[in-house]
Design an enzyme around this catalytic site. Sequence first.
Site, short mmCIF file in Angstrom:
data_model
loop_
_atom_site.label_atom_id
_atom_site.label_comp_id
_atom_site.label_asym_id
_atom_site.label_seq_id
_atom_site.Cartn_x
_atom_site.Cartn_y
_atom_site.Cartn_z
N ARG A 15 0.82 -1.22 0.00
CA ARG A 15 0.00 0.00 0.00
C ARG A 15 0.85 1.27 0.00
O ARG A 15 0.36 2.36 -0.26
CB ARG A 15 -0.95 -0.02 1.21
CG ARG A 15 -2.07 -1.04 1.08
CD ARG A 15 -2.80 -1.26 2.40
NE ARG A 15 -2.06 -2.16 3.30
CZ ARG A 15 -2.49 -2.56 4.48
NH1 ARG A 15 -3.64 -2.12 4.94
NH2 ARG A 15 -1.75 -3.37 5.24
N ASN A 258 0.42 2.37 6.70
CA ASN A 258 0.29 1.49 5.54
C ASN A 258 0.38 2.25 4.23
O ASN A 258 0.68 1.66 3.19
CB ASN A 258 -1.06 0.77 5.59
CG ASN A 258 -1.20 -0.07 6.85
OD1 ASN A 258 -0.25 -0.72 7.27
ND2 ASN A 258 -2.37 -0.04 7.46
C1 UD1 Z 1 -2.41 -5.44 11.51
C2 UD1 Z 1 -3.40 -6.30 12.30
C3 UD1 Z 1 -4.61 -5.44 12.67
C4 UD1 Z 1 -4.16 -4.25 13.50
C5 UD1 Z 1 -3.08 -3.44 12.75
C6 UD1 Z 1 -2.49 -2.42 13.68
C7 UD1 Z 1 -3.13 -8.58 11.45
C8 UD1 Z 1 -3.71 -9.65 10.61
N1 UD1 Z 1 -3.80 -7.42 11.49
O1 UD1 Z 1 -3.07 -5.04 10.33
O2 UD1 Z 1 -5.53 -6.22 13.44
O3 UD1 Z 1 -5.27 -3.43 13.80
O4 UD1 Z 1 -2.02 -4.32 12.31
O5 UD1 Z 1 -1.67 -1.55 13.00
O6 UD1 Z 1 -2.13 -8.80 12.09
N2 UD1 Z 1 4.23 -8.40 8.53
C9 UD1 Z 1 5.17 -9.40 8.47
N3 UD1 Z 1 4.91 -10.49 7.70
C10 UD1 Z 1 3.78 -10.64 6.99
C11 UD1 Z 1 2.82 -9.60 7.06
C12 UD1 Z 1 3.06 -8.50 7.85
O7 UD1 Z 1 6.22 -9.32 9.10
O8 UD1 Z 1 3.64 -11.66 6.30
C13 UD1 Z 1 4.53 -7.21 9.34
C14 UD1 Z 1 4.50 -5.92 8.54
O9 UD1 Z 1 5.80 -5.60 8.06
C15 UD1 Z 1 3.97 -4.90 9.53
C16 UD1 Z 1 3.17 -5.74 10.52
O10 UD1 Z 1 3.53 -7.07 10.31
O11 UD1 Z 1 5.00 -4.22 10.21
C17 UD1 Z 1 1.66 -5.57 10.31
O12 UD1 Z 1 1.33 -5.94 9.00
P1 UD1 Z 1 0.31 -5.11 8.13
O13 UD1 Z 1 0.17 -5.78 6.81
O14 UD1 Z 1 0.66 -3.69 8.14
O15 UD1 Z 1 -1.02 -5.34 8.96
P2 UD1 Z 1 -2.31 -4.42 9.03
O16 UD1 Z 1 -3.16 -4.70 7.86
O17 UD1 Z 1 -1.95 -3.04 9.31
CA CA Z 2 -0.08 -1.91 9.35
#
Ligand code: UD1
Ligand code: CA
Length: 501
Positions: A15, A258
């Site tokens: 995003r 994001n």
């Molecule tokens: C996530 C939460 C959501 C919360 C929000 C808070 C989940 C499924 N959802 O959503 O409930 O309200 O954060 O900001 O967890 N990441 C990894 N590996 C992956 C995917 C993500 O390390 O495979 C890391 C990303 O780099 C990031 C964090 O995890 O720093 C959160 O991932 P992101 O995709 O931003 O989750 P949100 O959709 O924001």
């Molecule tokens: Ca996030």
Amino acid sequence: MKIAGVILAAGLGKRMNSSLPKVLHELSGATMLHHVLKTLHNLRLQQIVVVTGKHFKETKDSIIQTNPPTPSLTPLIPPLPRGELKGLKGLLRTQNSGLIFMRQKEAKGTGDALSRALPSLRGFRGTVLVVNGDTPLITRETLRKFLDLHEKKRDVVSVLSFISREPGSYGRIIRNGSGDIVSIIEDRDATPYQKRIREVNSGVYAIKPAGLRLLKGIELNKSKGEYYLTDIIAVASGRGIKAGAYCIGSEDEFIGINTPEELRKARELMRDRITKEWMNKGVIFMDTSSIFISSDVTIGKGTVIYPNVHLEGNTKVGRGCTIYPNVRIRNCVIGNGAVIKDSTLIEDSFVKERALVGPFAHIRPGSEIGAGAKIGNFVEIKKSVIGSGTKASHLSYLGDAKIGKNVNIGAGMITCNYDGYKKHLAVIEDNVFVGSDSQLIAPVKIGKGAYIGAGSTITEDVPPGSLALSRVQQRNIKGWALKRQLRVKSDKLKVERKRKS
Ligand code: UD1
Ligand code: CA
């Protein structure tokens, strides 16, 4: 209470629409990851694990290579890792530090990301504090409060929640009739009714070893094709394991970045937080909206800062200084009472107390401007020491120069420090007077109290107390201008007569 931190930073950050890994985007002079790491580091945890993915090397390097600019300035994150990384298959450890980088090869969700951190925590029996790498405004105080609640309530899994004005893309906290958390539903999976819930997940969890075992029970979320860490709550409540959600802290702390728009918003929030902190400590800002202050900068009481000033890196500004508009200072120490006038750039240098720099001055790395010295308009200084009380008020270039105390540098003086192959040193001792428009061809030394006549090109050392002159002696030809005028007049008459005849 033994605590290890895990930062989830392996997401693709689609995003953001940027080639730079999401957690390496900057706000207030440091990356998102740097801010989160610094906060966890301040909690004095046993160990910190960063889970990173596709951009493993870039991410790791961004932390390891954060070195202090000068020995006397404090590093960005003092005791964090330095030095080589040792390669063990799948497990990388920094030398002499509690920081470990783990790889999540494919971004299969936050649940999968946490599982990838676990091999590095084998044998660790305490609580694991999980934080998203894209929430850089979280504070140490809130995390401490949350960890205390987690301990006090004897939860196996705790989640930190907050009330959001616009719950948007955050996961919604679902509670049962008794008010206990039973699950977290992501926005994309929520019903219209659930979407109206304003208590949301911050992405911060505290999990005991028994809770970590629940990760295996998380199933693939079919709509996204990911393993959601948020589902750990439903797994726990399904098995009658104690989980808690604690609604603490303000929304401004938990902004998850994001999109570029969210990054801009977070930048503003962080700038306001930083300027507020310095105002409380007695710094005066004429206008905070155009100010940029890195989170590692310090500013002394009574210092006045005008609009559009950028203080970057590890800069330390003393007490009672004035910094006028459009000034950028990076990794510098500015002494008490110094005045930096409009449109000046100063990098990796020291400006001592009561010095006056600018307007339109350029102080390049490795310079030291002495106490009470004056560096004026259009003066460029590079890797030079300027003694106390010395003045270079107009239009000079001083490079690789060692200039003593109370020296007067005339307008337009330059050091010729480069011979096309090497740089050479120019030494000007105390109390020297250098006349305007002079050049010093380095290496050269001007002895104490010597005078350099204006317009001189100095190629040889000048003994102390002498006058050096290298320009051609002046000749005055009396009546020359008058004669020329008459000659021009008579030539004109001749031409006119010729035309008429
Ligand atoms: C996530 C939460 C959501 C919360 C929000 C808070 C989940 C499924 N959802 O959503 O409930 O309200 O954060 O900001 O967890 N990441 C990894 N590996 C992956 C995917 C993500 O390390 O495979 C890391 C990303 O780099 C990031 C964090 O995890 O720093 C959160 O991932 P992101 O995709 O931003 O989750 P949100 O959709 O924001
Ligand atoms: Ca996030």
